[in-house]
Design a protein around this motif. Sequence first.
Motif, mmCIF file in Angstrom:
data_model
loop_
_atom_site.group_PDB
_atom_site.id
_atom_site.type_symbol
_atom_site.label_atom_id
_atom_site.label_comp_id
_atom_site.label_asym_id
_atom_site.label_seq_id
_atom_site.Cartn_x
_atom_site.Cartn_y
_atom_site.Cartn_z
ATOM 1 N N GLU A 31 -6.239 -8.593 9.793
ATOM 2 C CA GLU A 31 -5.789 -8.605 8.404
ATOM 3 C C GLU A 31 -6.966 -8.392 7.456
ATOM 4 O O GLU A 31 -8.030 -8.980 7.635
ATOM 5 C CB GLU A 31 -5.113 -9.944 8.080
ATOM 6 C CG GLU A 31 -4.589 -10.019 6.661
ATOM 7 C CD GLU A 31 -3.974 -11.370 6.329
ATOM 8 O OE1 GLU A 31 -3.579 -11.536 5.165
ATOM 9 O OE2 GLU A 31 -3.905 -12.255 7.204
ATOM 10 N N GLN A 66 -2.588 -9.525 3.452
ATOM 11 C CA GLN A 66 -1.394 -9.248 4.259
ATOM 12 C C GLN A 66 -1.320 -7.776 4.690
ATOM 13 O O GLN A 66 -0.311 -7.330 5.206
ATOM 14 C CB GLN A 66 -0.101 -9.651 3.539
ATOM 15 C CG GLN A 66 0.035 -11.140 3.301
ATOM 16 C CD GLN A 66 0.272 -11.907 4.591
ATOM 17 O OE1 GLN A 66 1.059 -11.495 5.441
ATOM 18 N NE2 GLN A 66 -0.421 -13.006 4.755
ATOM 19 N N ARG A 82 1.907 -3.501 6.477
ATOM 20 C CA ARG A 82 1.897 -4.869 5.991
ATOM 21 C C ARG A 82 2.226 -5.844 7.111
ATOM 22 O O ARG A 82 2.962 -5.527 8.039
ATOM 23 C CB ARG A 82 2.933 -5.041 4.874
ATOM 24 C CG ARG A 82 2.712 -4.172 3.661
ATOM 25 C CD ARG A 82 1.758 -4.743 2.667
ATOM 26 N NE ARG A 82 2.207 -6.041 2.171
ATOM 27 C CZ ARG A 82 1.409 -6.910 1.590
ATOM 28 N NH1 ARG A 82 0.139 -6.651 1.430
ATOM 29 N NH2 ARG A 82 1.868 -8.061 1.167
ATOM 30 N N ASP A 84 3.768 -8.581 6.240
ATOM 31 C CA ASP A 84 5.008 -9.168 5.738
ATOM 32 C C ASP A 84 5.856 -8.040 5.158
ATOM 33 O O ASP A 84 5.491 -6.876 5.235
ATOM 34 C CB ASP A 84 4.721 -10.247 4.693
ATOM 35 C CG ASP A 84 3.960 -9.729 3.479
ATOM 36 O OD1 ASP A 84 3.948 -8.491 3.243
ATOM 37 O OD2 ASP A 84 3.371 -10.529 2.757
ATOM 38 N N SER A 85 6.981 -8.382 4.569
ATOM 39 C CA SER A 85 7.860 -7.352 4.014
ATOM 40 C C SER A 85 7.865 -7.372 2.486
ATOM 41 O O SER A 85 8.815 -6.913 1.867
ATOM 42 C CB SER A 85 9.290 -7.536 4.554
ATOM 43 O OG SER A 85 9.813 -8.782 4.143
ATOM 44 N N ASP A 95 10.913 -9.144 -1.731
ATOM 45 C CA ASP A 95 11.011 -9.176 -0.273
ATOM 46 C C ASP A 95 11.987 -8.106 0.181
ATOM 47 O O ASP A 95 13.193 -8.190 -0.103
ATOM 48 C CB ASP A 95 11.473 -10.558 0.196
ATOM 49 C CG ASP A 95 11.480 -10.699 1.696
ATOM 50 O OD1 ASP A 95 11.149 -9.730 2.406
ATOM 51 O OD2 ASP A 95 11.818 -11.798 2.176
#
Length: 109
Positions: A31, A66, A82, A84-85, A95
């Motif tokens: 990351e 992220q 990424r 995450d979303s 999100d």
Amino acid sequence: GTEQHILHPLPSLDFKVLKDGVEVEPGDCGELHLSGSTVFAGYVDEFGSINGPFVDVQGKRYFPTQDRLKRLEEGGYACLGRADSLVKVGGAYRDLATFEAQVGQLPGV
């Protein structure tokens, strides 16, 4: 194949790619973490304290973005996407998983 999205750090940023708190070796993924004068100091909470998701590496604060990167053998980094979303739209984080779930409930989708 050839890696796409080759990145090189800006001179004004301290740029680390960490995995489990340790800088990755060439060929490994992790990351993106940033530190420097252009990185914000943190969030001000309701009590006026500044805090955030910062990580301490050798006494220096780094912001975890992220963003997942691969450190390339020949130098530079490849963007893997990424972790995450979340995406930023109009200054606010959204999100995509929530959006996809809502769209999936529409008739005909």
